[in-house]
Design a protein around this motif. Structure first.
Motif, PDB file in Angstrom:
ATOM      1  N   GLU A  39      31.738 -23.050 -50.129  1.00  0.00           N
ATOM      2  CA  GLU A  39      32.217 -24.113 -49.218  1.00  0.00           C
ATOM      3  C   GLU A  39      32.161 -23.642 -47.771  1.00  0.00           C
ATOM      4  O   GLU A  39      31.815 -24.402 -46.869  1.00  0.00           O
ATOM      5  N   GLN A  40      32.504 -22.372 -47.576  1.00  0.00           N
ATOM      6  CA  GLN A  40      32.450 -21.813 -46.221  1.00  0.00           C
ATOM      7  C   GLN A  40      30.992 -21.736 -45.742  1.00  0.00           C
ATOM      8  O   GLN A  40      30.675 -22.102 -44.615  1.00  0.00           O
ATOM      9  N   CYS A  50      28.289 -27.161 -53.453  1.00  0.00           N
ATOM     10  CA  CYS A  50      29.056 -25.910 -53.483  1.00  0.00           C
ATOM     11  C   CYS A  50      29.294 -25.436 -54.915  1.00  0.00           C
ATOM     12  O   CYS A  50      29.256 -24.233 -55.186  1.00  0.00           O
ATOM     13  N   TYR A  53      28.401 -23.531 -46.631  1.00  0.00           N
ATOM     14  CA  TYR A  53      27.806 -24.856 -46.393  1.00  0.00           C
ATOM     15  C   TYR A  53      28.721 -25.763 -45.570  1.00  0.00           C
ATOM     16  O   TYR A  53      28.591 -26.985 -45.645  1.00  0.00           O
ATOM     17  N   LYS A  54      29.620 -25.181 -44.785  1.00  0.00           N
ATOM     18  CA  LYS A  54      30.610 -25.956 -44.020  1.00  0.00           C
ATOM     19  C   LYS A  54      29.972 -27.059 -43.164  1.00  0.00           C
ATOM     20  O   LYS A  54      30.538 -28.138 -43.008  1.00  0.00           O
ATOM     21  N   TYR A  67      28.453 -32.694 -50.836  1.00  0.00           N
ATOM     22  CA  TYR A  67      29.024 -31.373 -50.510  1.00  0.00           C
ATOM     23  C   TYR A  67      29.652 -30.678 -51.727  1.00  0.00           C
ATOM     24  O   TYR A  67      29.371 -29.505 -51.984  1.00  0.00           O
ATOM     25  N   ASN A  68      30.472 -31.392 -52.479  1.00  0.00           N
ATOM     26  CA  ASN A  68      31.160 -30.746 -53.602  1.00  0.00           C
ATOM     27  C   ASN A  68      30.166 -30.243 -54.658  1.00  0.00           C
ATOM     28  O   ASN A  68      30.226 -29.083 -55.075  1.00  0.00           O
ATOM     29  N   GLU A  90      30.100 -30.390 -44.789  1.00  0.00           N
ATOM     30  CA  GLU A  90      31.356 -30.760 -45.478  1.00  0.00           C
ATOM     31  C   GLU A  90      31.642 -32.260 -45.517  1.00  0.00           C
ATOM     32  O   GLU A  90      32.379 -32.715 -46.380  1.00  0.00           O
ATOM     33  N   THR A  91      31.049 -33.024 -44.592  1.00  0.00           N
ATOM     34  CA  THR A  91      31.308 -34.475 -44.612  1.00  0.00           C
ATOM     35  C   THR A  91      30.312 -35.238 -45.491  1.00  0.00           C
ATOM     36  O   THR A  91      30.433 -36.446 -45.674  1.00  0.00           O
TER      37      THR A  91
END
Ligand code: CMP
Length: 136
Positions: free
Chosen positions: A49-50, A65, A52-53, A61-62, A56-57
Motif C-alpha cells: 500500500e505504501q 496491493c 503504490y500510494k 488500489y486494494n 490510493e484513490t
C-alpha cells in the motif's frame, strides 16, 4: 548530451511464480540495461500500500496491493541512457492485450493486474521507488 538514468524495476509475483526471472533479466541485459542492484523479497500488504500510494484513490488500489503482496518479487535498479522511458517502452502498455509485439508485457503478461513487470514512470518516482527498496 548524455542522460544516464536509474529506474526501479519489479518482476511481479505472476512472473516469479512462472520462473521467468532469468528470461526477463536477459531481455534487460540484451537491451543494454545494467542491473546495478537486485534482491528477491515478499512485501506485506501495508508495504505494498505504501509502495503504490500514488494509486490510493483508484478503484483497483486494494486488488493491486493484495496482488503485489501475494508472493515473492524481484526488485532491481536498472541503469541506462534514458532508462525510465527506455524501460517503459520495453515493458509495453500496462494492459498486455494492448502491448506491442516484442515487449515484456506482450510476451509474458496475463492481464492488466498480472502484467509481469513494473517500472518507474518519472525521474521523481524513480528516486522515491529506488529509495523505498534500497535505502542505505
Ligand atoms: P504498474 O506499472 O505496476 O502500476 C500500477 C498497476 O496497477 C499497473 O501496473 C497495473 O498492473 C495495475 N492496474 C490494475 N488496473 C489498472 C487500470 N485500470 N489502469 C492502470 N493500471 C491498472
Amino acid at each position: 548530451m548524455s542522460n544516464i538514468e536509474q529506474t526501479l524495476s519489479i518482476i511481479k509475483p505472476d512472473a516469479v511464480e512462472r520462473n521467468l526471472e532469468n528470461e526477463i533479466k536477459t531481455i534487460f541485459q540484451n537491451n543494454n540495461f545494467k542491473i546495478l542492484k537486485e534482491k528477491k523479497l515478499k512485501l506485506n500488504k501495508d508495504e505494498a500500500e505504501q509502495f503504490y500510494k500514488v494509486h490510493e484513490t483508484k478503484p483497483f488500489y486494494n486488488d493491486l496491493c493484495e496482488y503485489l503482496s501475494s508472493g515473492p518479487i524481484i526488485v532491481m535498479i536498472l541503469e541506462k541512457e534514458n532508462a525510465i522511458k527506455s524501460n517503459r517502452d520495453l515493458m509495453g502498455a500496462t494492459d498486455p492485450n494492448k502491448a506491442e509485439n516484442g515487449t515484456i508485457r506482450k510476451l509474458f503478461g496475463k492481464s492488466i493486474d498480472k502484467n509481469s513487470v513494473h517500472g518507474s514512470d518519472s525521474p521523481e518516482n524513480a528516486k522515491i521507488e529506488i529509495n523505498f527498496f534500497f535505502k542505505t
